[in-house]
Design an enzyme around this catalytic site. Structure first.
Site, PDB file in Angstrom:
ATOM      1  N   ARG A 179     -15.093  15.869 -42.631  1.00 44.57           N
ATOM      2  CA  ARG A 179     -15.903  16.068 -43.840  1.00 44.57           C
ATOM      3  C   ARG A 179     -15.032  15.949 -45.081  1.00 44.57           C
ATOM      4  NH1 ARG A 179     -19.844  21.137 -43.672  1.00 44.57           N
ATOM      5  NH2 ARG A 179     -20.690  20.026 -45.467  1.00 44.57           N
ATOM      6  N   CYS A 237     -15.218  25.398 -49.710  1.00 47.26           N
ATOM      7  CA  CYS A 237     -15.706  24.804 -48.457  1.00 47.26           C
ATOM      8  C   CYS A 237     -16.911  23.952 -48.819  1.00 47.26           C
ATOM      9  CB  CYS A 237     -16.045  25.896 -47.447  1.00 47.26           C
ATOM     10  SG  CYS A 237     -17.310  27.057 -48.011  1.00 47.26           S
TER      11      CYS A 237
END
Length: 282
Positions: A179, A237
């Site tokens: 990611r 995050c």
């Protein structure tokens, strides 16, 4: 479990020994990315006796806005915890279905707002099962309690502050490497990472059997190289949830508490700010 003030972990054996303590409250924060109803369904099928389900989307976040999981109003958060039976005099043990990367959100929220008698179950449900911990489908009916917390969130940065800070802070992204690199993105419309952020996946902070690494192994992983060591550490995050696992790890390692970019990548990309791709900070 209150020995060693502010150490945020409790073992499965310690929790097993504490079952039945009238001051103990257990928060079940099972949550699964992209499956918002799964956690409560699994809780209904079975949970630690006495545990109360805490919904990450509903109880630990405001409606999506500055990111997918903005921090809720602290006053409303305290009231909701009281409804769920969590109060000022309670020792709160938190677990999820993983290694703590979701439950750490509740630990961080409580800790930052002044309730420091809160702990994450090291190793999660698998650790509980490994010690033969009891399991039940009987739903707990919590009695309302009073939770008194601070009324403002300390130790956070917003999007503008992160953008203005630039290289003056050490921005760490704890998402999975693929990611971060921009190879996949299951939740946001654009893949990648915040320019300047380095990647320290949360999964590198746990052992093969799901326990948090010891303090001396965590410190060099979180702090990075000497070049960054004196900069304020900011953790992000996808939406400000698993970043709290980085905060948990920093506490275990004895490091100064990092700063949370609460909106994280979902807030950054949602505002149309530039992103970087690939393995480097960019």
């Amino acid at each position: 479990m209150t020995d060693g003030h502010r150490h945020p972990l409790v073992s499965a054996d310690e929790l097993l020994e504490a079952l039945g303590d009238p001051s103990l409250r257990i928060a079940d924060v099972r949550w699964f990315l992209g499956e918002p109803k799964r956690g409560q369904a699994e809780y209904a099928r079975g949970h630690v006796p006495g545990a109360v389900f805490v919904d990450l989307d509903r109880d630990l976040a405001a409606p999506p806005g500055e990111g997918r999981h903005p921090l809720p109003d602290p006053i409303g958060f305290a009231d909701r915890l009281g409804e769920l039976g969590f109060g000022d005099g309670h020792t709160i043990v938190i677990h999820d279905a993983a290694q703590g990367q979701y439950g750490a959100r509740l630990w961080w929220m409580l800790d930052r707002l002044g309730h420091d008698d809160a702990y994450v179950l090291d190793g999660g449900i698998e650790a509980w099962r490994s010690v033969g911990g009891p399991w039940t489908a009987l739903r707990s009916t919590p009695m309302r309690a009073t939770m008194t917390l601070a009324t403002e969130w300390p130790g956070t940065m917003d999007r503008e502050e992160v953008a203005d800070a630039g290289a003056s802070v050490d921005l760490v992204d704890v998402r999975a490497p693929e990611r971060y690199r921009g190879e996949v993105e299951p939740m946001e419309r654009i893949a990648g990472h915040i320019p300047g952020a380095r990647n320290r996946p949360w999964a590198t902070l746990v052992t093969d059997d799901g326990h948090l690494l010891p303090a001396d192994a965590i410190r060099p992983l979180i702090r990075g190289g000497r070049e960054r060591a004196e900069r304020p550490l900011v953790v992000s995050c996808g939406s400000g949830v698993t970043a709290c696992f980085g905060m948990l790890a920093a506490r275990v390692a004895g490091l100064p508490d990092p700063i949370l970019y609460a909106g994280s990548y979902s807030d950054w990309v949602g505002a149309g700010l530039p992103v970087a791709k690939g393995p480097e900070a960019g």
